[in-house]
Each structure stands twice: as C-alpha cells, then as structure tokens.
Design a protein around this motif. Sequence first.
Motif, PDB file in Angstrom:
ATOM      1  N   GLY A 108      46.158  39.174  29.963  1.00  0.00           N
ATOM      2  CA  GLY A 108      47.131  39.359  30.988  1.00  0.00           C
ATOM      3  C   GLY A 108      47.740  40.706  30.970  1.00  0.00           C
ATOM      4  O   GLY A 108      47.673  41.140  32.275  1.00  0.00           O
ATOM      5  N   ILE A 109      48.005  41.404  29.931  1.00  0.00           N
ATOM      6  CA  ILE A 109      48.290  42.668  29.924  1.00  0.00           C
ATOM      7  C   ILE A 109      47.466  43.857  30.465  1.00  0.00           C
ATOM      8  O   ILE A 109      47.377  44.739  31.055  1.00  0.00           O
ATOM      9  N   ILE A 110      46.197  43.529  29.794  1.00  0.00           N
ATOM     10  CA  ILE A 110      44.852  44.607  30.206  1.00  0.00           C
ATOM     11  C   ILE A 110      44.868  44.321  31.539  1.00  0.00           C
ATOM     12  O   ILE A 110      44.572  45.517  32.392  1.00  0.00           O
ATOM     13  N   TRP A 111      44.582  43.165  32.282  1.00  0.00           N
ATOM     14  CA  TRP A 111      44.293  43.309  33.721  1.00  0.00           C
ATOM     15  C   TRP A 111      45.445  43.595  34.590  1.00  0.00           C
ATOM     16  O   TRP A 111      45.208  44.359  35.631  1.00  0.00           O
ATOM     17  N   THR A 112      46.658  43.293  34.200  1.00  0.00           N
ATOM     18  CA  THR A 112      47.768  43.820  34.632  1.00  0.00           C
ATOM     19  C   THR A 112      47.893  45.293  34.781  1.00  0.00           C
ATOM     20  O   THR A 112      48.291  46.016  35.868  1.00  0.00           O
ATOM     21  N   GLY A 113      47.767  45.881  33.467  1.00  0.00           N
ATOM     22  CA  GLY A 113      47.765  47.371  33.471  1.00  0.00           C
ATOM     23  C   GLY A 113      46.755  48.031  34.143  1.00  0.00           C
ATOM     24  O   GLY A 113      47.009  49.053  34.842  1.00  0.00           O
ATOM     25  N   LEU A 114      45.508  47.419  34.423  1.00  0.00           N
ATOM     26  CA  LEU A 114      44.372  48.040  34.991  1.00  0.00           C
ATOM     27  C   LEU A 114      44.577  48.142  36.384  1.00  0.00           C
ATOM     28  O   LEU A 114      44.599  49.117  37.085  1.00  0.00           O
ATOM     29  N   GLY A 115      45.242  46.977  36.783  1.00  0.00           N
ATOM     30  CA  GLY A 115      45.673  46.909  38.423  1.00  0.00           C
ATOM     31  C   GLY A 115      46.692  48.020  38.728  1.00  0.00           C
ATOM     32  O   GLY A 115      46.439  48.678  39.719  1.00  0.00           O
ATOM     33  N   VAL A 116      47.611  47.897  37.969  1.00  0.00           N
ATOM     34  CA  VAL A 116      48.705  48.809  38.284  1.00  0.00           C
ATOM     35  C   VAL A 116      48.232  50.396  38.189  1.00  0.00           C
ATOM     36  O   VAL A 116      48.471  51.104  39.084  1.00  0.00           O
ATOM     37  N   PHE A 117      47.397  50.571  37.258  1.00  0.00           N
ATOM     38  CA  PHE A 117      46.701  52.120  36.913  1.00  0.00           C
ATOM     39  C   PHE A 117      45.869  52.331  38.506  1.00  0.00           C
ATOM     40  O   PHE A 117      46.141  53.499  38.937  1.00  0.00           O
ATOM     41  N   LEU A 118      45.212  51.436  38.684  1.00  0.00           N
ATOM     42  CA  LEU A 118      44.268  51.700  39.967  1.00  0.00           C
ATOM     43  C   LEU A 118      45.059  51.763  41.209  1.00  0.00           C
ATOM     44  O   LEU A 118      44.736  52.730  42.180  1.00  0.00           O
ATOM     45  N   LEU A 169      49.031  36.049  32.614  1.00  0.00           N
ATOM     46  CA  LEU A 169      50.195  35.764  32.407  1.00  0.00           C
ATOM     47  C   LEU A 169      50.997  34.702  32.644  1.00  0.00           C
ATOM     48  O   LEU A 169      51.618  34.169  31.899  1.00  0.00           O
ATOM     49  N   GLY A 170      50.682  34.116  33.849  1.00  0.00           N
ATOM     50  CA  GLY A 170      51.352  32.666  34.139  1.00  0.00           C
ATOM     51  C   GLY A 170      50.830  31.663  33.176  1.00  0.00           C
ATOM     52  O   GLY A 170      51.595  30.652  32.910  1.00  0.00           O
ATOM     53  N   ILE A 171      49.490  31.677  33.109  1.00  0.00           N
ATOM     54  CA  ILE A 171      48.735  30.853  32.270  1.00  0.00           C
ATOM     55  C   ILE A 171      49.410  30.846  30.724  1.00  0.00           C
ATOM     56  O   ILE A 171      49.610  29.764  30.427  1.00  0.00           O
ATOM     57  N   TYR A 172      49.318  32.106  30.160  1.00  0.00           N
ATOM     58  CA  TYR A 172      49.898  32.252  28.899  1.00  0.00           C
ATOM     59  C   TYR A 172      51.341  31.457  28.524  1.00  0.00           C
ATOM     60  O   TYR A 172      51.628  30.762  27.819  1.00  0.00           O
ATOM     61  N   SER A 173      52.107  31.846  29.715  1.00  0.00           N
ATOM     62  CA  SER A 173      53.723  31.378  29.840  1.00  0.00           C
ATOM     63  C   SER A 173      53.483  29.822  29.786  1.00  0.00           C
ATOM     64  O   SER A 173      54.383  29.135  29.211  1.00  0.00           O
TER      65      SER A 173
END
Length: 141
Positions: free
Chosen positions: A17-27, A49-53
């Motif tokens: 979740g952190i990696i995909w979110t970070g990549l999305g924000v960066f792009l 992140l929702g699934i993790y939560s």
Amino acid sequence: MKIRFKKKTLYVKLMLGIIWTGLGVFLILEDDASKWFDYGYLVLGIAYLGIYSFDLTYQYLTIENGTIRKNGLHGFGKKIKLNDINWIKKYAGEYTLISATKQLKINTEILDEKSLQDLNSVLEKLNLPSDKTPFQPSNLV
C-alpha cells in the motif's frame, strides 16, 4: 475469539500500500501531463491500505456464538455453524469445513501460530467420527 493473521502477512499488505501510493503520488507530482494510469497507482495503493486496515481490525476468522466466520474481503463474510460441520478435510495447508449445505476453506499458512493452536483446539472439540476429522489421535502426526 479472533483467529489472527501472521504479522508478516499484514506487513506485506501495508508495504504494498505504501509503495503503490508513493509511486502514484510521485508520478502525479513529477509529470505535468499526468496520465490516467498514474492515478491508477494511487487508487491501487489506497485500496491496499484499506485492505490492510480491514484485516488489522477484523483479522481472518471470528469464532463466536457457535459459528465460525471468515471475515469480509477474504470470504465476503462467509460463515458456518460449528454444530453443522460434519467433515473436516486437511490438505496442503488448508482446512475445508464441510456441512450439508456449505463449505468453508481456511488457509492455515497465513495464520498466527497461537491462533492456529486456538483454531485447532476449537475444531478438536467437535464430535466428529475419526474418519471425518484430522484431529483424532490416530490421525495426528
């Protein structure tokens, strides 16, 4: 009683979740002409992140009031009454609980060790014939 995930299983979902979110924000921030799939990375990260939560809060299984329920996203709330179980199959790290009308599969490889012991003790207490359960003394290895 909650049957919990292994911590490693939860951490993997958190890290994805952190990696995909970070990549999305960066792009999105890096390129002036954002493309639709740049937002897809962000959506994917937020979904993880929702699934993790959800998994952290509700865990894998809940055993209460004479039922065993596979929580939410992993089984869409599928449940079976403990008294209705008439056969337990154990194969390749998975239990299949079978009643006359339902089946519930439980992946034991993603369970916390203490929770697996708790699950086994609950399933051992069911009054099943020795050929219908892996928990009878003759079937234990």
